[in-house]
Structure formats: C-alpha cells, structure tokens
Design an enzyme around this catalytic site. Sequence first.
Site, PDB file in Angstrom:
ATOM      1  N   GLU A   1      60.584   1.121 -30.551  1.00  0.00           N
ATOM      2  CA  GLU A   1      59.186   0.687 -30.522  1.00  0.00           C
ATOM      3  C   GLU A   1      58.723   0.293 -31.917  1.00  0.00           C
ATOM      4  OE1 GLU A   1      57.493   0.239 -27.921  1.00  0.00           O
ATOM      5  OE2 GLU A   1      58.664   1.286 -26.378  1.00  0.00           O
TER       6      GLU A   1
ATOM      7  N   ARG B   1      47.786   6.210 -16.790  1.00  0.00           N
ATOM      8  CA  ARG B   1      47.865   5.576 -15.467  1.00  0.00           C
ATOM      9  C   ARG B   1      48.038   6.637 -14.383  1.00  0.00           C
ATOM     10  NH1 ARG B   1      52.699   4.461 -13.355  1.00  0.00           N
ATOM     11  NH2 ARG B   1      53.633   5.009 -15.341  1.00  0.00           N
TER      12      ARG B   1
ATOM     13  N   CYS C   1      54.179   9.129 -24.271  1.00  0.00           N
ATOM     14  CA  CYS C   1      55.130   8.669 -25.296  1.00  0.00           C
ATOM     15  C   CYS C   1      54.417   8.055 -26.492  1.00  0.00           C
ATOM     16  CB  CYS C   1      56.123   7.669 -24.692  1.00  0.00           C
ATOM     17  SG  CYS C   1      57.338   8.468 -23.624  1.00  0.00           S
TER      18      CYS C   1
ATOM     19  N   HIS D   1      62.371   3.963 -26.468  1.00  0.00           N
ATOM     20  CA  HIS D   1      62.318   4.105 -25.008  1.00  0.00           C
ATOM     21  C   HIS D   1      63.666   3.719 -24.398  1.00  0.00           C
ATOM     22  CE1 HIS D   1      57.747   4.252 -24.384  1.00  0.00           C
ATOM     23  NE2 HIS D   1      58.231   5.167 -23.568  1.00  0.00           N
TER      24      HIS D   1
HETATM   25  N1  PCA Z   1      58.025   8.570 -20.718  1.00  0.00           N
HETATM   26  C1  PCA Z   1      56.577   8.578 -20.657  1.00  0.00           C
HETATM   27  C2  PCA Z   1      56.179   9.958 -21.093  1.00  0.00           C
HETATM   28  C3  PCA Z   1      57.408  10.787 -21.052  1.00  0.00           C
HETATM   29  C4  PCA Z   1      58.518   9.828 -20.904  1.00  0.00           C
HETATM   30  O1  PCA Z   1      59.723  10.105 -20.922  1.00  0.00           O
HETATM   31  C5  PCA Z   1      55.938   7.440 -21.432  1.00  0.00           C
HETATM   32  O2  PCA Z   1      56.557   6.375 -21.587  1.00  0.00           O
HETATM   33  O3  PCA Z   1      54.808   7.597 -21.907  1.00  0.00           O
END
Ligand code: PCA
Length: 218
Positions: free
Chosen positions: A80, A90, A143, A166
């Site tokens: 990111e 959401r 996240c 991610h």
């Molecule tokens: N993904 C979520 C929160 C925890 C995770 O593994 C997110 O993208 O915010």
Amino acid sequence: MKPMLLTGFEPFGGESINPSEEIARALNGRTVAGRAVVGSLLPCVYGAAIKELKHLMKLHQPMLVVCVGQAGGRAEITPERVAINVDDARIPDNAGQQPIDKPVVKGGPAAYWSTLPIKAIVQELRKHHLAAAVSQTAGTFVCNHVFYGLMHALREHAEVRGGFIHVPYLPEQTEGPDSGIAGQPSMPLAKMVRGIELALDTAVKYRRDVRRAGGATS
Ligand code: PCA
C-alpha cells in the site's frame, strides 16, 4: 540485532481463516536478511488493533514493521502506498463496532506515506514470478486504521520503517461449495509466504525505493 515485526489479522466478516494470520504464523521465527522475524496476530477491531500493535512494538523494538491483511477480490500481493486518517466501516468489526467517517487520530494529518520501498518490492516479487502491484488505497476498514496508527506511531522514529501489504484470498476460501465468494481471485499460501518474505528482504536491502513506472493498480 533488532528484529522485524510482521503482523497478520484474525479472520473477520464471517470467514474462518485469514491468509495474513497464516503468513505471520509461517514466518514467525525465521531469519530474513540476517534479522529475526517476529510474527504476531492483531484483532480485527478498531482501537484494540492499534493498541496491540503498539504493545508489540514496545516489546520487540523492531527495526522494521510490516502489517499484512486480506483484501478479498484482489489477485495480487499489493504493498500500500498511503494510509488515510479515516475510519469508515462497510461491515462491523469483530467487536461489533462500525465507525462512519471518524478520524483514526483526531487532529492528525490527512495521510501518511508508507516508508517501505513499495516499487522495489513489486519489482522483486515479479522477478520471482509472483503477482504483485502497488495499491493506492488500503480502504477505510481496520487495515487502513492499523496502517495509519503505525505510521503515526513511527512519525518521530525515522530510523524504523513501516508499511502495509494486502494479500488475496486463499484458494480454500473461494473454492468451497458453500463459499459466498466463489470465483474470486486467490493465491496459494506458499506463494504468499514467499512473497512477504521477499518483501521483508527487499525492505531491508533497499534504503531507497526504485523509480519505475507501472506496477500500480488503478
Ligand atoms: N483485512 C481487513 C481488516 C483485516 C484484514 O485482514 C481490511 O482490509 O481492512
């Protein structure tokens, strides 16, 4: 030598598994670029996740912090670029909280940049035939919340770099007959573990990011 801290998240949103938890578990105790990796788990809960992250940072005094989370629907490992100062859920988190348009840190700056070499990471992963791309948004769920909390905590510690990556779903999440997410992109765990290991290695080896076009999702 100071270790690296790698965090994953517990499952959320009705899932019984979270790839990021499996990755943190798999890499815990490994040595990457001569540094010990401490792999740990964060709750998928606003507030509590940042509290636990800060506790882990105090305890382990890492030289690098990489937080990993699941981004269902993505096909690539995505470092990111930026964390933004907003919580806008959401779905409820694992404690039933659903903040709408709230700042992560009241009065904090609008955003923080990742201090990981995000493009070098994408380059290295692709060299190893792993699908990777820079992402321009970590969303506004837990996240992004943790990513912002991390960069806010590091703002006065320029020697400690940090960021967020991610990862896609695991095949077992999307392949079950009862899966509500059938047909979504996924990546086997072994590839994700290798990808995050390479990302840690790259973050230690590249003090500066590479300058290259492409590699970004829209
Ligand atoms: N993904 C979520 C929160 C925890 C995770 O593994 C997110 O993208 O915010």
